[in-house]
Design an enzyme around this catalytic site. Structure first.
Site, PDB file in Angstrom:
ATOM      1  N   ASP A   1       1.012  -1.222   0.073  1.00 17.99           N
ATOM      2  CA  ASP A   1      -0.084  -0.131   0.185  1.00 17.99           C
ATOM      3  C   ASP A   1       0.707   1.224  -0.018  1.00 17.99           C
ATOM      4  O   ASP A   1       1.945   1.342   0.420  1.00 17.99           O
ATOM      5  CB  ASP A   1      -0.903   0.112   1.141  1.00 17.99           C
ATOM      6  CG  ASP A   1      -1.761  -1.042   1.298  1.00 17.99           C
ATOM      7  OD1 ASP A   1      -2.028  -1.654   0.319  1.00 17.99           O
ATOM      8  OD2 ASP A   1      -2.171  -1.488   2.411  1.00 17.99           O
TER       9      ASP A   1
HETATM   10  N1  URA Z   1      -1.175  -5.922   3.852  1.00 18.81           N
HETATM   11  C1  URA Z   1      -1.736  -4.605   3.925  1.00 18.81           C
HETATM   12  O1  URA Z   1      -2.935  -4.208   4.687  1.00 18.81           O
HETATM   13  N2  URA Z   1      -1.033  -3.693   3.406  1.00 18.81           N
HETATM   14  C2  URA Z   1       0.175  -3.834   2.643  1.00 18.81           C
HETATM   15  O2  URA Z   1       0.736  -3.086   2.112  1.00 18.81           O
HETATM   16  C3  URA Z   1       0.663  -5.191   2.490  1.00 18.81           C
HETATM   17  C4  URA Z   1       0.021  -6.129   3.212  1.00 18.81           C
END
Ligand code: URA
Length: 232
Positions: free
Chosen positions: A101
């Protein structure tokens, strides 16, 4: 191989473009400016263009320390993209072997080898990914078992695969998951009534984020790291 052919292959340039680049005097072979495309080079030669090393392109395998605020995509109208952090030629051939993310930091693997990245991202192979997680509220007694049992997420048919939780502090944990659903870690903690304040990926399979890298820096993987993806 001729220098102009070498540049075509390495840079994805046309023969005409390669000739122009060479004529500009910006190309050196072993430190000496070469203005003829007919000069012969082998993989033992050190070729530079505008002071940047140009390699015979084999597949590339990169680990990047993704900083906060960068998205894992080629283009984004709003955010910086993690690709902006790379000083690479033929960028369009590269892709992420699993995304993070925009606000997650840590290990991102980038390659132009589709089979290799498939091994990491395909649910079939259950590649382990370990995250350091900082939580809004303290860890509860039932968490370790809840992650091991699998957690029901909204809009998902099946519960999550068994995941391993290591408690570091009352609001800090290491979580290892073996799949990669959308926002998985944040959703798992949300399902338990907690909130992820910050998330950082430390490892993917046997590949651990190099502690010599600062946020935004990257390096090529070692042969051992590349090969580790095929072992299991
Ligand atoms: N899980 C999440 O919620 N975000 C990420 O970036 C990776 C794994």
């Amino acid at each position: 191989m001729r220098l102009d052919k070498f540049l075509c292959d390495a840079l994805g340039a046309t023969r005409k473009e390669a000739t122009k680049i060479i004529k500009s005097g910006d190309v050196t072979v072993d430190g000496v400016v070469q203005k003829s495309g007919a000069v012969k080079v082998t993989e033992d030669h050190f070729v530079e263009w505008q002071n940047r090393e140009i390699r015979m392109q084999g597949p590339r395998y990169i680990m990047l320390f993704k900083p906060d605020g960068f998205v894992c995509s080629h283009e984004d109208g709003f955010n910086h993209t993690a690709f902006m952090l790379l000083d690479e030629v033929k960028m369009e051939n590269l892709h992420f072997a699993g995304r993070l993310d925009v606000d997650t930091t840590g290990l991102v693997l980038i390659t132009d080898d589709g089979q290799w990245s498939h091994r990491i991202t395909s649910p079939k192979h259950k590649c382990a990914k370990t995250y350091r997680v900082w939580l809004a509220d303290p860890v509860q007694d039932n968490y370790i078992q809840a992650f091991e049992d699998g957690i029901e997420l909204r809009n998902e048919k099946a519960a999550t695969l068994p995941a391993q939780l290591e408690i570091i502090d009352d609001k800090e944990v290491l979580l290892t998951i073996h799949e990669g659903k959308y926002h998985q870690v944040k959703r798992m903690f949300a399902a338990l009534g907690n909130k992820v304040e910050a998330l950082h990926r430390e490892s993917v399979g046997a590949i651990v984020l190099d502690d010599m890298l600062e946020p935004g820096e990257y390096r090529y993987l070692t042969q051992e790291e590349i090969d580790s993806v095929w072992k299991k």
